[in-house]
Scaffold this active site. Structure first.
Site, PDB file in Angstrom:
ATOM      1  N   HIS A  12     -84.592 -28.103 -62.061  1.00  0.00           N
ATOM      2  CA  HIS A  12     -85.762 -28.840 -61.757  1.00  0.00           C
ATOM      3  C   HIS A  12     -87.190 -27.808 -62.115  1.00  0.00           C
ATOM      4  O   HIS A  12     -87.968 -27.595 -61.433  1.00  0.00           O
ATOM      5  CB  HIS A  12     -85.989 -29.168 -60.075  1.00  0.00           C
ATOM      6  CG  HIS A  12     -85.703 -28.071 -59.382  1.00  0.00           C
ATOM      7  ND1 HIS A  12     -85.139 -28.114 -58.167  1.00  0.00           N
ATOM      8  CD2 HIS A  12     -86.120 -26.806 -59.201  1.00  0.00           C
ATOM      9  CE1 HIS A  12     -84.784 -27.031 -57.569  1.00  0.00           C
ATOM     10  NE2 HIS A  12     -85.656 -26.198 -58.081  1.00  0.00           N
ATOM     11  N   HIS A  61     -90.228 -25.347 -52.147  1.00  0.00           N
ATOM     12  CA  HIS A  61     -90.748 -24.015 -52.671  1.00  0.00           C
ATOM     13  C   HIS A  61     -92.082 -23.512 -51.881  1.00  0.00           C
ATOM     14  O   HIS A  61     -93.252 -23.322 -52.699  1.00  0.00           O
ATOM     15  CB  HIS A  61     -91.156 -24.141 -54.249  1.00  0.00           C
ATOM     16  CG  HIS A  61     -89.884 -24.372 -55.194  1.00  0.00           C
ATOM     17  ND1 HIS A  61     -89.472 -25.841 -55.050  1.00  0.00           N
ATOM     18  CD2 HIS A  61     -89.081 -23.770 -55.872  1.00  0.00           C
ATOM     19  CE1 HIS A  61     -88.444 -25.847 -56.019  1.00  0.00           C
ATOM     20  NE2 HIS A  61     -88.098 -24.542 -56.294  1.00  0.00           N
ATOM     21  N   HIS A 195     -81.265 -17.790 -63.551  1.00  0.00           N
ATOM     22  CA  HIS A 195     -82.414 -17.341 -63.797  1.00  0.00           C
ATOM     23  C   HIS A 195     -83.097 -16.344 -62.515  1.00  0.00           C
ATOM     24  O   HIS A 195     -82.598 -16.435 -61.588  1.00  0.00           O
ATOM     25  CB  HIS A 195     -83.508 -18.544 -64.071  1.00  0.00           C
ATOM     26  CG  HIS A 195     -83.985 -19.644 -62.831  1.00  0.00           C
ATOM     27  ND1 HIS A 195     -82.994 -20.087 -62.234  1.00  0.00           N
ATOM     28  CD2 HIS A 195     -84.891 -19.879 -61.906  1.00  0.00           C
ATOM     29  CE1 HIS A 195     -83.166 -20.967 -61.148  1.00  0.00           C
ATOM     30  NE2 HIS A 195     -84.595 -20.654 -61.092  1.00  0.00           N
ATOM     31  N   GLU A 242     -79.559 -21.383 -56.395  1.00  0.00           N
ATOM     32  CA  GLU A 242     -79.825 -22.640 -56.330  1.00  0.00           C
ATOM     33  C   GLU A 242     -78.562 -23.669 -56.876  1.00  0.00           C
ATOM     34  O   GLU A 242     -78.586 -24.927 -56.237  1.00  0.00           O
ATOM     35  CB  GLU A 242     -81.011 -23.022 -57.143  1.00  0.00           C
ATOM     36  CG  GLU A 242     -82.492 -22.271 -56.789  1.00  0.00           C
ATOM     37  CD  GLU A 242     -83.339 -22.951 -57.651  1.00  0.00           C
ATOM     38  OE1 GLU A 242     -84.497 -22.557 -57.086  1.00  0.00           O
ATOM     39  OE2 GLU A 242     -83.160 -23.408 -58.813  1.00  0.00           O
TER      40      GLU A 242
END
Length: 282
Positions: A12, A61, A195, A242
């Site tokens: 995302h 977030h 990441h 995630e």
């Protein structure tokens, strides 16, 4: 009876939303990123594949939750949810229209199934939820499906294990199948892939690890259930955790699935973009 027919896994990455919102998909950098979803956009536009409801598993977030309240698993049960302002104004995307009766039914079923869900009746939804919708559905005036937000804490430790996420997916499937309305439901798991956004390892991407994870979503999901948190951190960076959210989707599909589509692209911002479409076969 409602039924889960398919699952979608996708990164995302906020940059995907930027490319779509600013109509920059033709630019050389963005073109291969958005091309990862070409097959899926065509597939889901066919009437036999269009879901009535999407259960969208994502992480907030710091838009709806902060360090004062950190739910491990939270389900949105309100009628609708607005796009969040993440510091530069809300994304120019439609309101998210929930299927509130099904969301409440799932919440009740999960709690009676011994999952301590946080029920959310008011929140804004950020790029973790809206970017996957844009990647698959483009820029419609209204999203062509109802969306049930299911938020998972993968930001602040402790986060749920991959196995716990898988078991939650199984419980979601039981909840959906016990809902007395004829609905086609998809479940989407979002986030990842490898990441890291900060520190000495900022920009880390582990393509070999990511590709094996994609392989084993079909070939060996039992291995994925057992991956410890430290392996995600060591091999995929601080934000690679995630990917446990993909296991909620995978657990909900049951033991047997067929891979319909796969895409992987580096880089998308400072992230590896991964995308799968899986069909439930039993």
């Amino acid at each position: 009876m409602a039924r889960i027919s398919a699952g979608i896994a996708t990164s995302h990455v906020p940059l995907i939303g930027v490319a779509i919102d600013q109509n920059r998909g033709h630019e050389p950098y963005f073109k291969p990123i958005l091309a990862a979803y070409d097959w899926t956009r065509h597939w889901i536009s066919r009437p036999e594949n269009k879901p009535d409801v999407v259960i969208l598993v994502y992480n907030d977030h710091a838009s709806a939750f902060d360090m004062n309240i950190i739910p491990t698993f939270a389900i949105g049960c309100a009628e609708r949810f607005a796009p969040a302002d993440e510091g530069w104004g809300p994304r120019p995307v439609p309101m998210v229209e929930n299927h509130a009766p099904l969301a409440w039914h799932i919440a009740q079923s999960l709690i009676l199934d011994d999952f301590d869900m946080t029920i959310i009746n008011k929140m804004d939804v950020d790029h973790g939820l809206t970017v996957p919708l844009s990647a698959v559905f483009g820029q419609p005036d209204a999203w062509p499906t109802r969306v049930i937000p299911l938020a998972v804490n993968v930001v602040t430790y402790p986060v749920p294990s991959g196995n716990r996420c898988w078991l939650l997916g199984e419980a979601i499937a039981r909840a959906v199948e016990s809902f007395d309305e004829d609905l086609t439901v998809q479940i989407w798991g979002t986030g990842g892939m490898s990441h890291q956004l900060q520190g000495k390892r900022a920009g880390l991407i582990n393509q070999a690890w990511d590709q094996r994870f994609l392989d084993d979503m079909v070939a060996d999901p039992a291995r994925l259930r057992a991956i410890p948190h430290i392996e995600y951190l060591r091999e995929t960076g601080s934000e690679g955790i995630e990917m446990v959210m993909w296991l909620i989707m995978r657990g909900a599909l049951g033991p047997n699935v067929r891979e319909l589509h796969r895409a992987y692209h580096v880089p998308a911002s400072n992230t590896a973009l991964g995308h799968l479409v899986l069909e439930k076969t039993s």
